[in-house]
Design an enzyme around this catalytic site. Structure first.
Site, PDB file in Angstrom:
ATOM      1  N   ASP A 183       0.925  -1.146   0.044  1.00  0.00           N
ATOM      2  CA  ASP A 183       0.138   0.175  -0.099  1.00  0.00           C
ATOM      3  C   ASP A 183       0.895   1.254  -0.055  1.00  0.00           C
ATOM      4  O   ASP A 183       1.591   1.673   1.054  1.00  0.00           O
ATOM      5  CB  ASP A 183      -0.823   0.021   1.497  1.00  0.00           C
ATOM      6  CG  ASP A 183      -2.170   0.787   0.999  1.00  0.00           C
ATOM      7  OD1 ASP A 183      -2.093   1.689   0.249  1.00  0.00           O
ATOM      8  OD2 ASP A 183      -2.809   0.930   2.144  1.00  0.00           O
ATOM      9  N   ASP A 184       0.776   1.970  -0.994  1.00  0.00           N
ATOM     10  CA  ASP A 184       1.824   3.265  -1.051  1.00  0.00           C
ATOM     11  C   ASP A 184       3.269   2.889  -1.325  1.00  0.00           C
ATOM     12  O   ASP A 184       3.905   3.902  -0.868  1.00  0.00           O
ATOM     13  CB  ASP A 184       1.222   4.305  -0.168  1.00  0.00           C
ATOM     14  CG  ASP A 184       0.022   4.736  -0.329  1.00  0.00           C
ATOM     15  OD1 ASP A 184      -0.819   4.113  -1.185  1.00  0.00           O
ATOM     16  OD2 ASP A 184      -0.501   5.863   0.275  1.00  0.00           O
ATOM     17  N   CYS A 202      -5.707   4.300  -4.093  1.00  0.00           N
ATOM     18  CA  CYS A 202      -6.022   2.889  -3.545  1.00  0.00           C
ATOM     19  C   CYS A 202      -7.167   2.232  -4.340  1.00  0.00           C
ATOM     20  O   CYS A 202      -7.086   1.266  -4.843  1.00  0.00           O
ATOM     21  CB  CYS A 202      -5.942   2.783  -2.126  1.00  0.00           C
ATOM     22  SG  CYS A 202      -4.603   3.492  -1.525  1.00  0.00           S
ATOM     23  N   HIS A 219     -11.028  -1.822   0.837  1.00  0.00           N
ATOM     24  CA  HIS A 219     -11.115  -0.297   0.406  1.00  0.00           C
ATOM     25  C   HIS A 219     -12.169  -0.667  -1.104  1.00  0.00           C
ATOM     26  O   HIS A 219     -11.687   0.410  -1.872  1.00  0.00           O
ATOM     27  CB  HIS A 219      -9.872   0.102   0.033  1.00  0.00           C
ATOM     28  CG  HIS A 219      -9.885   1.560   0.088  1.00  0.00           C
ATOM     29  ND1 HIS A 219      -8.927   2.211  -0.274  1.00  0.00           N
ATOM     30  CD2 HIS A 219     -10.820   2.472   0.459  1.00  0.00           C
ATOM     31  CE1 HIS A 219      -9.215   3.781   0.115  1.00  0.00           C
ATOM     32  NE2 HIS A 219     -10.297   3.621   0.314  1.00  0.00           N
ATOM     33  N   ASP A 260      -0.230  -0.831  -4.988  1.00  0.00           N
ATOM     34  CA  ASP A 260      -1.294  -0.391  -5.692  1.00  0.00           C
ATOM     35  C   ASP A 260      -1.046   0.956  -6.167  1.00  0.00           C
ATOM     36  O   ASP A 260      -1.983   1.268  -7.182  1.00  0.00           O
ATOM     37  CB  ASP A 260      -2.795  -0.380  -4.307  1.00  0.00           C
ATOM     38  CG  ASP A 260      -2.024   0.772  -3.309  1.00  0.00           C
ATOM     39  OD1 ASP A 260      -0.957   1.072  -3.219  1.00  0.00           O
ATOM     40  OD2 ASP A 260      -3.188   0.935  -2.403  1.00  0.00           O
ATOM     41  N   ASN A 261      -0.352   1.675  -5.779  1.00  0.00           N
ATOM     42  CA  ASN A 261       0.102   2.901  -6.403  1.00  0.00           C
ATOM     43  C   ASN A 261       1.475   3.373  -6.082  1.00  0.00           C
ATOM     44  O   ASN A 261       2.219   2.601  -5.037  1.00  0.00           O
ATOM     45  CB  ASN A 261      -0.739   4.085  -6.466  1.00  0.00           C
ATOM     46  CG  ASN A 261      -1.363   4.282  -4.865  1.00  0.00           C
ATOM     47  OD1 ASN A 261      -2.531   3.979  -4.468  1.00  0.00           O
ATOM     48  ND2 ASN A 261      -0.481   4.682  -3.884  1.00  0.00           N
TER      49      ASN A 261
END
Length: 621
Positions: free
Chosen positions: A35-36, A75, A131, A270-271
């Protein structure tokens, strides 16, 4: 033939050509999402602050994709595309992340990879961050997963099972306990799932929330990176080290059970890392890429992307051929011998024949992105056309991954062709804020512009009045109940004639938000008020716009950015004000269009000239 039609036909042919696999050869499938996590946050990707040996081992044992992309720089939509194989712009009826506490989520008509693999005889589990909706019908166990341990919202405390702002930790549909650091708890749950005897192969979606904020790490991991001077970077590094060790535990469980010999492991983020103010900054690194999470520069959408499968994917591979998170579903289905899903063809490509050394990378058309009203991008071959609000350019991202040399003037024909292809693709995208085939809900502004809070405790909110320090990243879409929240905060300041004084206080953004929150809220309020046809709502929107226009005319920028706060460099302060301004311009231009007032457009143009004279054109965010 138009590019979008070519892409659709190519995806359809590829999907129909999925190879069959016997029950004996079907792999266990482990899909791990960070995540990130930034492009430069793995030692295999060039990180020099710390080492990530377990994640590097996935790369060493298989293929590392140096041009691996996700479909969105935040996300929720990124995960929607990853799990369905359909571009988020095609299937999501909202822009950005689903607002917390709302009924928004991945539309129920779109099936997930878990649905398909479960139908093919796999046992399935989702662990970690979801999410994709918080209602019962959006819950992972309603979307193809047999088991779930994690949280439904966009972030969570790492040491407590109950997060007062983001909801509880769940086992299935019931509240769960947390007895360890959350990253390690998720790894333990994964190990238990892998080690459980079962005749069926498994599909495990392991979605860590690290290194997303809050920046929390165990003390012993912080001690391992004490050499890093910047506090935010140090905390992020400790979280990534913990993530790496957690992945190591899971890989060890595969080895201990003997399942590693036929396990297809895919890892990606995710990014990109969150680096700009208002993006939930986490101290990550996107080096050598430009930009951040929440932007369509390479740093927002080009991510660590790895795959391994012993005996099927040769070890030590590295490729700069572009791949997409959209390719994950068709590739996993091919590996499992599952039939192609019914309905529209998947948007991605089956990479398996290429990964197994049976051919060249599959022919790919353009890759497309859209984020909000102000960002677009398209990559065709080596060239990428991108617009991030006021900044745009054409870049050879194979040779210039940092997007430093704008080639638009040298190759205007390429820029024109790419923009035409993007417009053709965009014509097929789903309009935001409207569910497919459903009547859009009445805009909140038409119902109650000054309504009470619906999701935050009144005792927490009222002492702070209209300050925005409790509003978090995912709450700024400008739609639904979120608009009511922001209206409650700002309306008293505006309509008690104290907007200029109160909005200028540094506290306005707290530790999270400033002009972006105000700009997004204003944009949503204006659209809701004018589209509702409610004269009272329009009157209030007109009054608010008058306040903002006055601020623009006097300063040339929205004067609420907290200038007293310490910045890492002068550029950060400057860029923050430019970002604030871009957000507000979007709302003011929407107001100009909807109201039909040419004087509003003129006022915004005059303010823009003041900004240009102050900061100069072409400065990057």
């Amino acid at each position: 033939m138009k590019p979008r039609l070519l892409a659709i036909l190519g995806a359809a042919l590829c999907a129909r050509a999925l190879p069959a696999a016997s029950a004996e050869t079907r792999p266990d499938i482990l899909l791990i999402v960070a995540d990130d996590l930034g492009y430069g946050d793995l030692s295999a990707q060039g990180c020099r602050d710390f080492k990530t040996p377990h994640l590097d081992a996935i790369a060493d044992g298989g293929m590392r994709f140096t041009a691996g992309y996700v479909t969105a720089p935040v996300c929720g939509p990124s995960r929607a595309a990853l799990l369905t194989g359909h571009h988020s712009c095609r299937i999501l009826p909202f822009d950005g992340n689903p607002p917390p506490g709302s009924d928004a989520g991945l539309p129920l008509e779109h099936r997930t990879i878990a649905d398909h693999l479960k139908a093919a005889g796999y046992r399935t589990a989702a662990l970690g961050k979801w999410h994709l909706g918080e209602t019962a019908s959006h819950h992972p166990m309603s979307r193809g997963f047999d088991e779930f341990f994690g949280f439904l919202s966009g972030m969570h405390d790492y040491f407590s099972a109950i997060d007062p702002k983001w909801g509880p930790l769940l086992r299935g549909r019931a509240r769960a306990e947390l007895k360890d650091y959350l990253t390690f708890a998720l790894a333990d749950e994964a190990c238990a799932f892998i080690s459980r005897p079962a005749p069926e192969p498994f599909f495990l979606y392991l979605a860590f929330n690290a290194p997303h904020v809050p920046l929390q790490a165990p003390d012993d991991y912080l001690a391992k990176v004490a050499h890093i001077g910047d506090a935010r970077r140090r905390a992020c590094a400790a979280m990534v080290l913990a993530l790496d060790d957690a992945v190591g535990r899971v890989l060890a469980a595969l080895r201990e059970t003997g399942r590693d010999r036929n396990a297809l492991v895919v890892f990606l983020s995710d990014n990109g890392a969150a680096l700009i103010r208002g993006s939930a900054e986490n101290g990550g690194s996107n080096a050598p890429l430009r930009g951040s999470k929440a932007q369509l520069w390479e740093g927002g959408i080009r991510v660590p992307f790895l795959a391994s499968w012993p005996g099927r994917i040769a070890p030590g591979g590295v490729t700069d051929a572009p791949v997409s998170a959209l390719d994950v579903v068709p590739t996993l289905l091919a590996a499992a011998g599952a039939p192609p899903p019914p309905g529209p063809a998947l948007d991605g490509l089956n990479l398996l024949p290429w990964l197994e050394g049976k051919g060249a990378p599959p022919a790919r058309g353009q890759l497309f992105w859209k984020f909000g009203a102000g960002q677009m991008a398209v990559r065709g071959g080596d060239m990428k056309l991108v617009r991030v609000n006021a900044d745009r350019g054409l870049f050879d991202v194979r040779r210039d991954a940092g997007e430093a040399a704008d080639l638009a003037a040298a190759h205007p024909e390429i820029a024109r062709d790419l923009e035409a292809a993007w417009r053709d693709w965009n014509a097929g995208n789903l309009a935001v804020a409207t569910a497919p085939g459903a009547k859009p809900p009445a805009p909140p502004a038409a119902r109650d512009l000054g309504g009470r809070f619906r999701f935050l405790p009144l005792g927490e909110v009222e002492p702070r009045g209209w300050l925005l320090d409790q509003i978090r990243t995912d709450a700024t879409t400008g739609y639904g109940p979120v608009l009511d929240k922001l209206t409650d905060r700002i309306d008293p300041a505006v309509f008690d004639s104290r907007a200029r004084t109160e909005l200028a206080k540094p506290k306005i953004g707290g530790d999270w938000w400033n002009g972006e929150t105000t700009g997004n809220w204003f944009d949503g309020l204006v659209r809701a008020a004018y589209l509702s046809g409610d004269p009272a709502a329009r009157t209030r929107a007109d009054a608010l716009a008058a306040q903002f226009l006055k601020m623009q005319e006097e300063d040339g920028y929205l004067g609420i950015y907290p200038k007293a706060r310490r910045f890492e460099s002068p550029v950060v302060s400057q860029n923050g004000e430019l970002w604030t301004q871009a957000c507000l311009f979007r709302g003011l231009l929407a107001y100009a269009e909807l109201s039909g007032r040419a004087d509003v457009t003129g006022a915004v143009a005059r303010a823009a000239k003041l900004m240009i004279s102050k900061y100069g054109p072409g400065r990057p965010y």
